[in-house]
Design a protein around this motif. Sequence first.
Motif, PDB file in Angstrom:
ATOM      1  N   GLY A 242      -8.132 -11.578 -25.993  1.00  0.00           N
ATOM      2  CA  GLY A 242      -8.276 -12.016 -24.615  1.00  0.00           C
ATOM      3  C   GLY A 242      -9.706 -12.433 -24.353  1.00  0.00           C
ATOM      4  O   GLY A 242     -10.633 -11.645 -24.598  1.00  0.00           O
ATOM      5  N   VAL A 243      -9.898 -13.654 -23.891  1.00  0.00           N
ATOM      6  CA  VAL A 243     -11.244 -14.193 -23.687  1.00  0.00           C
ATOM      7  C   VAL A 243     -11.977 -13.373 -22.638  1.00  0.00           C
ATOM      8  O   VAL A 243     -11.505 -13.196 -21.519  1.00  0.00           O
ATOM      9  CB  VAL A 243     -11.164 -15.671 -23.260  1.00  0.00           C
ATOM     10  N   PHE A 247     -12.533  -4.758 -25.007  1.00  0.00           N
ATOM     11  CA  PHE A 247     -11.530  -3.875 -25.591  1.00  0.00           C
ATOM     12  C   PHE A 247     -10.335  -4.662 -26.125  1.00  0.00           C
ATOM     13  O   PHE A 247      -9.619  -4.189 -27.001  1.00  0.00           O
ATOM     14  CB  PHE A 247     -11.095  -2.831 -24.570  1.00  0.00           C
ATOM     15  N   GLY A 248     -10.134  -5.848 -25.611  1.00  0.00           N
ATOM     16  CA  GLY A 248      -9.151  -6.727 -26.222  1.00  0.00           C
ATOM     17  C   GLY A 248      -9.583  -7.142 -27.613  1.00  0.00           C
ATOM     18  O   GLY A 248      -8.765  -7.255 -28.533  1.00  0.00           O
ATOM     19  N   ALA A 249     -10.901  -7.355 -27.781  1.00  0.00           N
ATOM     20  CA  ALA A 249     -11.428  -7.683 -29.110  1.00  0.00           C
ATOM     21  C   ALA A 249     -11.214  -6.531 -30.081  1.00  0.00           C
ATOM     22  O   ALA A 249     -10.939  -6.753 -31.269  1.00  0.00           O
ATOM     23  CB  ALA A 249     -12.914  -8.020 -29.010  1.00  0.00           C
ATOM     24  N   VAL A 250     -11.324  -5.291 -29.597  1.00  0.00           N
ATOM     25  CA  VAL A 250     -11.070  -4.130 -30.453  1.00  0.00           C
ATOM     26  C   VAL A 250      -9.621  -4.133 -30.922  1.00  0.00           C
ATOM     27  O   VAL A 250      -9.330  -3.984 -32.120  1.00  0.00           O
ATOM     28  CB  VAL A 250     -11.382  -2.823 -29.698  1.00  0.00           C
ATOM     29  N   ALA A 251      -8.693  -4.302 -29.980  1.00  0.00           N
ATOM     30  CA  ALA A 251      -7.272  -4.322 -30.338  1.00  0.00           C
ATOM     31  C   ALA A 251      -6.961  -5.493 -31.262  1.00  0.00           C
ATOM     32  O   ALA A 251      -6.199  -5.349 -32.232  1.00  0.00           O
ATOM     33  CB  ALA A 251      -6.420  -4.399 -29.063  1.00  0.00           C
ATOM     34  N   GLY A 252      -7.543  -6.654 -30.991  1.00  0.00           N
ATOM     35  CA  GLY A 252      -7.299  -7.815 -31.825  1.00  0.00           C
ATOM     36  C   GLY A 252      -7.840  -7.635 -33.233  1.00  0.00           C
ATOM     37  O   GLY A 252      -7.178  -7.995 -34.218  1.00  0.00           O
ATOM     38  N   ALA A 253      -9.042  -7.053 -33.357  1.00  0.00           N
ATOM     39  CA  ALA A 253      -9.657  -6.874 -34.674  1.00  0.00           C
ATOM     40  C   ALA A 253      -8.846  -5.924 -35.545  1.00  0.00           C
ATOM     41  O   ALA A 253      -8.510  -6.238 -36.699  1.00  0.00           O
ATOM     42  CB  ALA A 253     -11.086  -6.354 -34.517  1.00  0.00           C
ATOM     43  N   PHE A 254      -8.508  -4.757 -35.002  1.00  0.00           N
ATOM     44  CA  PHE A 254      -7.770  -3.785 -35.811  1.00  0.00           C
ATOM     45  C   PHE A 254      -6.323  -4.227 -36.038  1.00  0.00           C
ATOM     46  O   PHE A 254      -5.754  -3.953 -37.102  1.00  0.00           O
ATOM     47  CB  PHE A 254      -7.823  -2.407 -35.153  1.00  0.00           C
ATOM     48  N   GLY A 255      -5.744  -4.919 -35.047  1.00  0.00           N
ATOM     49  CA  GLY A 255      -4.386  -5.434 -35.244  1.00  0.00           C
ATOM     50  C   GLY A 255      -4.331  -6.467 -36.353  1.00  0.00           C
ATOM     51  O   GLY A 255      -3.478  -6.394 -37.253  1.00  0.00           O
ATOM     52  N   VAL A 292      -5.491  -8.553 -23.508  1.00  0.00           N
ATOM     53  CA  VAL A 292      -6.068  -8.116 -22.232  1.00  0.00           C
ATOM     54  C   VAL A 292      -6.347  -9.345 -21.389  1.00  0.00           C
ATOM     55  O   VAL A 292      -7.004 -10.284 -21.845  1.00  0.00           O
ATOM     56  CB  VAL A 292      -7.361  -7.308 -22.448  1.00  0.00           C
ATOM     57  N   ILE A 293      -5.840  -9.343 -20.149  1.00  0.00           N
ATOM     58  CA  ILE A 293      -6.018 -10.468 -19.243  1.00  0.00           C
ATOM     59  C   ILE A 293      -7.055 -10.103 -18.199  1.00  0.00           C
ATOM     60  O   ILE A 293      -6.903  -9.104 -17.482  1.00  0.00           O
ATOM     61  CB  ILE A 293      -4.695 -10.863 -18.570  1.00  0.00           C
ATOM     62  N   ASN A 294      -8.120 -10.877 -18.111  1.00  0.00           N
ATOM     63  CA  ASN A 294      -9.162 -10.673 -17.095  1.00  0.00           C
ATOM     64  C   ASN A 294      -8.812 -11.465 -15.843  1.00  0.00           C
ATOM     65  O   ASN A 294      -8.539 -12.669 -15.913  1.00  0.00           O
ATOM     66  CB  ASN A 294     -10.533 -11.108 -17.612  1.00  0.00           C
TER      67      ASN A 294
END
Length: 300
Positions: A242-243, A247-255, A292-294
Amino acid sequence: MTEMILTLFNGISLGSILLLIALGLAITFGLMNVINMAHGELIMVGAYITYLVQNIFMQYAPEKYFDLYFILSIPLALIVAAGVGVLLEVSLIRHLYKRPLDSLLATWGVGLILQQLARTIFGAPNVGVQSPSFLNGGLELGSITFPYSRIFILLLSLICLACIFYYFYRTASGRRVRAVMQNRQMAECLGVSTRKVDMLTFAIGSGLAGVAGCALTLLGAIGPTIGTSYIIDAFMVVVVGGVGALFGAVAGAFGIGIFNTIFEFLTNATLGKVLIFILIIAFLQWRPSGIVINRSRSLD
Protein backbone atom coordinates in the motif's frame (compact mmCIF):
# COMPACT_ATOMS: atom_id res chain seq x y z
CA MET A 1 9.28 -30.90 9.41
CA THR A 2 12.93 -29.79 9.21
CA GLU A 3 12.50 -28.77 5.56
CA MET A 4 9.31 -26.86 6.43
CA ILE A 5 11.05 -24.96 9.23
CA LEU A 6 14.05 -24.13 7.04
CA THR A 7 11.78 -23.00 4.19
CA LEU A 8 9.83 -20.76 6.58
CA PHE A 9 13.05 -19.31 8.01
CA ASN A 10 14.45 -18.67 4.53
CA GLY A 11 11.20 -16.92 3.61
CA ILE A 12 11.35 -14.73 6.72
CA SER A 13 15.01 -14.05 6.02
CA LEU A 14 14.27 -12.99 2.43
CA GLY A 15 11.37 -10.89 3.70
CA SER A 16 13.64 -9.08 6.18
CA ILE A 17 16.10 -8.29 3.36
CA LEU A 18 13.28 -6.97 1.17
CA LEU A 19 11.91 -4.96 4.10
CA LEU A 20 15.27 -3.35 4.80
CA ILE A 21 15.60 -2.39 1.13
CA ALA A 22 11.96 -1.29 0.74
CA LEU A 23 11.81 0.89 3.89
CA GLY A 24 13.71 3.70 2.20
CA LEU A 25 11.67 3.25 -0.98
CA ALA A 26 8.43 3.31 1.01
CA ILE A 27 9.39 6.80 2.17
CA THR A 28 10.61 8.28 -1.12
CA PHE A 29 8.01 6.58 -3.32
CA GLY A 30 5.19 5.85 -0.89
CA LEU A 31 5.20 9.10 1.06
CA MET A 32 6.74 11.54 -1.44
CA ASN A 33 5.33 10.05 -4.69
CA VAL A 34 8.80 10.17 -6.25
CA ILE A 35 9.80 7.21 -8.41
CA ASN A 36 13.48 7.01 -7.54
CA MET A 37 15.09 4.54 -9.93
CA ALA A 38 18.49 5.37 -8.38
CA HIS A 39 17.46 3.73 -5.10
CA GLY A 40 19.45 0.63 -6.06
CA GLU A 41 22.57 2.74 -6.55
CA LEU A 42 22.13 4.24 -3.07
CA ILE A 43 22.20 0.64 -1.81
CA MET A 44 25.43 0.24 -3.77
CA VAL A 45 26.88 3.33 -2.03
CA GLY A 46 26.26 1.75 1.38
CA ALA A 47 27.85 -1.52 0.26
CA TYR A 48 31.01 0.16 -1.03
CA ILE A 49 31.30 2.30 2.11
CA THR A 50 31.40 -0.96 4.07
CA TYR A 51 34.08 -2.28 1.72
CA LEU A 52 36.20 0.87 2.18
CA VAL A 53 35.90 0.81 5.98
CA GLN A 54 36.92 -2.86 5.95
CA ASN A 55 40.06 -2.07 3.92
CA ILE A 56 40.97 0.81 6.24
CA PHE A 57 40.69 -1.46 9.29
CA MET A 58 42.75 -4.16 7.52
CA GLN A 59 45.60 -1.72 6.86
CA TYR A 60 45.67 0.49 9.94
CA ALA A 61 43.73 -1.08 12.82
CA PRO A 62 45.02 -3.85 15.10
CA GLU A 63 43.66 -7.26 14.23
CA LYS A 64 41.76 -7.60 17.50
CA TYR A 65 39.65 -4.55 16.57
CA PHE A 66 38.85 -5.72 13.04
CA ASP A 67 35.28 -6.76 13.86
CA LEU A 68 34.45 -3.18 14.83
CA TYR A 69 34.61 -2.17 11.17
CA PHE A 70 31.11 -3.52 10.52
CA ILE A 71 29.58 -1.77 13.53
CA LEU A 72 31.15 1.50 12.34
CA SER A 73 30.06 0.89 8.75
CA ILE A 74 26.33 0.93 9.53
CA PRO A 75 26.04 4.58 10.70
CA LEU A 76 28.68 5.67 8.20
CA ALA A 77 26.79 4.07 5.30
CA LEU A 78 23.60 5.77 6.52
CA ILE A 79 25.27 9.20 6.66
CA VAL A 80 27.02 8.97 3.29
CA ALA A 81 23.97 7.59 1.46
CA ALA A 82 21.80 10.27 3.09
CA GLY A 83 24.26 12.91 1.90
CA VAL A 84 24.11 11.57 -1.65
CA GLY A 85 20.32 11.59 -1.38
CA VAL A 86 20.27 15.22 -0.22
CA LEU A 87 22.53 16.21 -3.11
CA LEU A 88 20.24 14.36 -5.52
CA GLU A 89 17.11 15.97 -4.08
CA VAL A 90 18.50 19.51 -4.09
CA SER A 91 20.03 19.36 -7.56
CA LEU A 92 17.43 17.28 -9.43
CA ILE A 93 14.40 15.81 -7.63
CA ARG A 94 13.24 19.16 -6.25
CA HIS A 95 12.57 20.40 -9.77
CA LEU A 96 10.62 17.28 -10.80
CA TYR A 97 7.94 16.99 -8.14
CA LYS A 98 4.52 16.14 -9.63
CA ARG A 99 6.29 15.01 -12.82
CA PRO A 100 6.59 11.24 -12.21
CA LEU A 101 7.72 10.26 -15.70
CA ASP A 102 10.44 12.92 -15.76
CA SER A 103 11.66 11.94 -12.28
CA LEU A 104 11.72 8.27 -13.32
CA LEU A 105 13.86 8.95 -16.37
CA ALA A 106 16.14 11.41 -14.57
CA THR A 107 16.83 9.13 -11.60
CA TRP A 108 17.39 6.19 -13.95
CA GLY A 109 20.08 8.26 -15.67
CA VAL A 110 21.59 9.19 -12.30
CA GLY A 111 21.68 5.50 -11.44
CA LEU A 112 23.64 4.71 -14.60
CA ILE A 113 26.09 7.51 -13.79
CA LEU A 114 26.63 6.19 -10.26
CA GLN A 115 27.18 2.66 -11.57
CA GLN A 116 29.80 3.87 -14.03
CA LEU A 117 31.44 5.96 -11.31
CA ALA A 118 31.68 2.86 -9.13
CA ARG A 119 33.25 0.90 -12.00
CA THR A 120 35.79 3.68 -12.50
CA ILE A 121 36.77 3.82 -8.82
CA PHE A 122 36.52 0.17 -7.72
CA GLY A 123 36.61 -1.70 -11.04
CA ALA A 124 33.96 -3.78 -12.78
CA PRO A 125 34.58 -7.14 -11.00
CA ASN A 126 32.76 -7.85 -7.76
CA VAL A 127 34.67 -7.40 -4.52
CA GLY A 128 34.33 -9.35 -1.30
CA VAL A 129 33.62 -8.10 2.20
CA GLN A 130 34.73 -10.29 5.08
CA SER A 131 32.01 -10.88 7.66
CA PRO A 132 32.90 -10.03 11.27
CA SER A 133 33.73 -13.06 13.39
CA PHE A 134 30.67 -12.68 15.63
CA LEU A 135 28.42 -13.28 12.59
CA ASN A 136 30.19 -16.42 11.41
CA GLY A 137 28.46 -19.74 11.95
CA GLY A 138 24.89 -20.16 13.05
CA LEU A 139 22.45 -20.95 15.83
CA GLU A 140 22.02 -24.72 16.08
CA LEU A 141 18.67 -26.06 17.24
CA GLY A 142 18.77 -29.81 16.90
CA SER A 143 19.55 -30.65 13.30
CA ILE A 144 18.69 -27.14 12.08
CA THR A 145 21.21 -24.30 11.77
CA PHE A 146 20.09 -20.68 11.48
CA PRO A 147 22.92 -18.47 10.14
CA TYR A 148 23.84 -15.58 12.43
CA SER A 149 24.13 -13.25 9.43
CA ARG A 150 20.49 -13.82 8.47
CA ILE A 151 19.35 -13.38 12.07
CA PHE A 152 21.33 -10.13 12.27
CA ILE A 153 19.68 -8.77 9.10
CA LEU A 154 16.25 -9.64 10.51
CA LEU A 155 17.01 -7.80 13.76
CA LEU A 156 18.50 -4.83 11.87
CA SER A 157 15.39 -4.49 9.70
CA LEU A 158 13.13 -4.57 12.77
CA ILE A 159 15.29 -1.96 14.54
CA CYS A 160 15.14 0.33 11.47
CA LEU A 161 11.36 -0.14 11.31
CA ALA A 162 11.00 0.74 15.00
CA CYS A 163 13.15 3.86 14.56
CA ILE A 164 11.12 5.01 11.55
CA PHE A 165 7.84 4.40 13.40
CA TYR A 166 9.07 6.36 16.40
CA TYR A 167 10.23 9.24 14.23
CA PHE A 168 7.05 9.56 12.16
CA TYR A 169 4.54 9.00 14.97
CA ARG A 170 6.26 10.18 18.15
CA THR A 171 8.26 13.28 17.19
CA ALA A 172 7.24 16.79 16.14
CA SER A 173 9.46 16.62 13.05
CA GLY A 174 7.85 13.35 11.98
CA ARG A 175 4.37 14.80 12.41
CA ARG A 176 5.35 17.69 10.16
CA VAL A 177 6.50 15.19 7.54
CA ARG A 178 3.18 13.34 7.66
CA ALA A 179 1.29 16.62 7.52
CA VAL A 180 3.11 17.66 4.34
CA MET A 181 2.52 14.30 2.70
CA GLN A 182 -1.21 14.33 3.50
CA ASN A 183 -1.98 17.95 2.65
CA ARG A 184 0.93 20.05 1.42
CA GLN A 185 -1.05 23.29 0.92
CA MET A 186 -2.54 23.23 4.42
CA ALA A 187 0.86 22.49 5.97
CA GLU A 188 2.34 25.49 4.13
CA CYS A 189 -0.47 27.68 5.42
CA LEU A 190 0.38 26.59 8.96
CA GLY A 191 4.02 27.62 8.53
CA VAL A 192 5.67 24.28 7.81
CA SER A 193 8.72 24.59 5.55
CA THR A 194 7.84 22.02 2.91
CA ARG A 195 11.22 22.39 1.17
CA LYS A 196 13.07 21.34 4.32
CA VAL A 197 10.62 18.49 4.90
CA ASP A 198 11.14 17.20 1.35
CA MET A 199 14.91 17.28 1.74
CA LEU A 200 14.83 15.61 5.16
CA THR A 201 12.45 12.88 4.04
CA PHE A 202 14.51 12.06 0.97
CA ALA A 203 17.65 11.96 3.12
CA ILE A 204 16.02 9.47 5.50
CA GLY A 205 14.93 7.21 2.65
CA SER A 206 18.38 7.36 1.05
CA GLY A 207 20.12 6.69 4.36
CA LEU A 208 18.03 3.54 4.89
CA ALA A 209 19.10 2.37 1.43
CA GLY A 210 22.72 2.77 2.57
CA VAL A 211 22.04 0.63 5.65
CA ALA A 212 20.49 -2.02 3.38
CA GLY A 213 23.64 -2.00 1.25
CA CYS A 214 25.77 -2.49 4.34
CA ALA A 215 23.65 -5.50 5.34
CA LEU A 216 23.82 -7.04 1.86
CA THR A 217 27.61 -7.36 2.16
CA LEU A 218 26.93 -10.20 4.61
CA LEU A 219 25.30 -12.27 1.87
CA GLY A 220 28.03 -12.30 -0.78
CA ALA A 221 30.26 -10.26 -3.07
CA ILE A 222 29.25 -6.74 -4.05
CA GLY A 223 29.53 -4.90 -7.34
CA PRO A 224 28.25 -1.84 -9.21
CA THR A 225 24.92 -3.57 -9.97
CA ILE A 226 24.22 -4.97 -6.50
CA GLY A 227 21.14 -2.81 -6.05
CA THR A 228 19.68 -3.46 -9.50
CA SER A 229 18.72 -7.06 -8.69
CA TYR A 230 16.66 -5.94 -5.70
CA ILE A 231 14.98 -2.75 -6.92
CA ILE A 232 12.05 -4.45 -8.72
CA ASP A 233 11.25 -6.59 -5.67
CA ALA A 234 11.42 -3.48 -3.48
CA PHE A 235 8.90 -1.66 -5.67
CA MET A 236 6.64 -4.72 -5.51
CA VAL A 237 6.79 -4.65 -1.71
CA VAL A 238 5.72 -1.00 -1.60
CA VAL A 239 2.90 -1.44 -4.12
CA VAL A 240 1.55 -4.63 -2.55
CA GLY A 241 1.79 -3.21 0.96
CA GLY A 242 0.00 0.00 0.00
CA VAL A 243 1.51 3.30 -1.12
CA GLY A 244 2.49 5.38 1.89
CA ALA A 245 1.90 2.60 4.46
CA LEU A 246 4.94 1.52 6.47
CA PHE A 247 3.24 -1.46 8.07
CA GLY A 248 1.85 -2.41 4.70
CA ALA A 249 5.46 -2.59 3.52
CA VAL A 250 6.18 -4.99 6.40
CA ALA A 251 3.30 -7.27 5.41
CA GLY A 252 4.24 -7.04 1.74
CA ALA A 253 7.93 -7.82 2.36
CA PHE A 254 7.37 -10.89 4.52
CA GLY A 255 4.46 -12.08 2.38
CA ILE A 256 6.49 -11.89 -0.83
CA GLY A 257 9.54 -13.39 0.87
CA ILE A 258 7.67 -16.39 2.30
CA PHE A 259 5.60 -17.14 -0.82
CA ASN A 260 8.63 -16.72 -3.08
CA THR A 261 10.63 -19.19 -0.98
CA ILE A 262 7.76 -21.70 -0.92
CA PHE A 263 7.29 -21.49 -4.69
CA GLU A 264 11.03 -21.93 -5.29
CA PHE A 265 11.08 -24.92 -2.91
CA LEU A 266 8.17 -26.60 -4.71
CA THR A 267 9.40 -25.79 -8.24
CA ASN A 268 12.65 -23.96 -9.07
CA ALA A 269 14.04 -20.42 -8.85
CA THR A 270 12.82 -19.29 -12.29
CA LEU A 271 9.33 -20.74 -12.08
CA GLY A 272 9.01 -19.58 -8.47
CA LYS A 273 9.66 -15.98 -9.56
CA VAL A 274 7.04 -16.33 -12.30
CA LEU A 275 4.48 -17.66 -9.82
CA ILE A 276 5.08 -14.83 -7.34
CA PHE A 277 4.55 -12.27 -10.13
CA ILE A 278 1.29 -13.97 -11.10
CA LEU A 279 0.19 -13.98 -7.46
CA ILE A 280 0.97 -10.26 -7.09
CA ILE A 281 -0.91 -9.39 -10.29
CA ALA A 282 -3.94 -11.38 -9.12
CA PHE A 283 -3.80 -9.72 -5.69
CA LEU A 284 -3.64 -6.22 -7.17
CA GLN A 285 -6.61 -7.00 -9.41
CA TRP A 286 -8.60 -7.81 -6.29
CA ARG A 287 -7.14 -5.06 -4.07
CA PRO A 288 -5.48 -2.39 -6.26
CA SER A 289 -4.70 -0.08 -3.32
CA GLY A 290 -2.60 -2.73 -1.56
CA ILE A 291 -2.87 -4.40 1.82
CA VAL A 292 -3.15 -1.15 3.81
CA ILE A 293 -5.26 1.69 2.42
CA ASN A 294 -4.40 5.24 3.51
CA ARG A 295 -7.30 7.65 3.66
CA SER A 296 -6.39 11.30 3.11
CA ARG A 297 -7.56 14.27 1.08
CA SER A 298 -4.37 14.35 -0.98
CA LEU A 299 -4.86 10.74 -2.04
CA ASP A 300 -8.52 11.38 -2.86
